[in-house]
Scaffold this motif. Structure first.
Motif, mmCIF file in Angstrom:
data_model
loop_
_atom_site.group_PDB
_atom_site.id
_atom_site.type_symbol
_atom_site.label_atom_id
_atom_site.label_comp_id
_atom_site.label_asym_id
_atom_site.label_seq_id
_atom_site.Cartn_x
_atom_site.Cartn_y
_atom_site.Cartn_z
ATOM 1 N N VAL A 1 -24.498 13.793 -11.743
ATOM 2 C CA VAL A 1 -23.890 14.242 -12.998
ATOM 3 C C VAL A 1 -24.806 13.954 -14.186
ATOM 4 C CG1 VAL A 1 -21.972 13.797 -14.595
ATOM 5 C CG2 VAL A 1 -21.530 14.052 -12.152
ATOM 6 N N TRP B 1 -22.835 9.747 -9.785
ATOM 7 C CA TRP B 1 -23.227 9.445 -11.145
ATOM 8 C C TRP B 1 -24.635 9.970 -11.440
ATOM 9 C CZ3 TRP B 1 -26.374 5.058 -13.036
ATOM 10 C CH2 TRP B 1 -26.353 4.952 -14.428
ATOM 11 N N MET C 1 -17.671 13.697 -18.823
ATOM 12 C CA MET C 1 -16.284 13.336 -19.071
ATOM 13 C C MET C 1 -15.461 13.408 -17.788
ATOM 14 S SD MET C 1 -14.295 12.342 -21.330
ATOM 15 C CE MET C 1 -12.756 12.367 -22.091
ATOM 16 N N PHE C 2 -15.764 14.418 -16.964
ATOM 17 C CA PHE C 2 -15.037 14.588 -15.705
ATOM 18 C C PHE C 2 -15.197 13.371 -14.805
ATOM 19 C CE2 PHE C 2 -15.212 15.834 -11.213
ATOM 20 C CZ PHE C 2 -13.892 16.202 -11.036
ATOM 21 N N ILE C 3 -16.401 12.817 -14.752
ATOM 22 C CA ILE C 3 -16.660 11.680 -13.865
ATOM 23 C C ILE C 3 -15.826 10.467 -14.283
ATOM 24 C CG2 ILE C 3 -18.680 10.759 -15.066
ATOM 25 C CD1 ILE C 3 -18.398 10.989 -11.327
ATOM 26 N N TYR C 4 -15.638 10.260 -15.590
ATOM 27 C CA TYR C 4 -14.819 9.141 -16.058
ATOM 28 C C TYR C 4 -13.366 9.313 -15.624
ATOM 29 C CZ TYR C 4 -18.820 8.005 -18.979
ATOM 30 O OH TYR C 4 -20.070 7.681 -19.417
ATOM 31 N N ILE C 5 -12.866 10.517 -15.761
ATOM 32 C CA ILE C 5 -11.493 10.802 -15.339
ATOM 33 C C ILE C 5 -11.356 10.590 -13.838
ATOM 34 C CG2 ILE C 5 -9.748 12.622 -15.127
ATOM 35 C CD1 ILE C 5 -10.868 13.735 -17.791
ATOM 36 N N LEU C 6 -12.340 11.037 -13.070
ATOM 37 C CA LEU C 6 -12.314 10.881 -11.622
ATOM 38 C C LEU C 6 -12.300 9.407 -11.225
ATOM 39 C CD1 LEU C 6 -12.453 12.251 -8.841
ATOM 40 C CD2 LEU C 6 -14.940 12.120 -9.027
#
Length: 66
Positions: free
Chosen positions: A63, A60, A1-6
């Motif tokens: 993660v 990516w 989820m963090f990667i999408y926000i980033l």
């Protein structure tokens, strides 16, 4: 989820920065030197995009493997 926000935050920052450059006072005046260096400018931009894509893929993969 963090990667999408980033990714979303980086995209928004990039969009805002592009918009600000586009409406800047310096951008409204013609720079003949910029137009003479088209190949160098495209090369620099392409390298920046390649680095950004490679970094995204590495993050990516890191993660998704954790």
């Amino acid at each position: 989820m963090f990667i999408y926000i980033l990714v979303i935050v980086v995209a928004i920052i990039g969009g805002v920065a592009t918009f600000l450059v586009g409406i800047s006072k310096e951008n409204k005046t013609s720079n003949t030197n910029y137009q003479k260096k088209t190949k160098a400018n495209i090369s620099k931009l392409s390298i920046a995009y390649l680095v950004a894509i490679l970094l995204f893929v590495l993050i990516w993969l890191a993660v998704s493997n954790s």
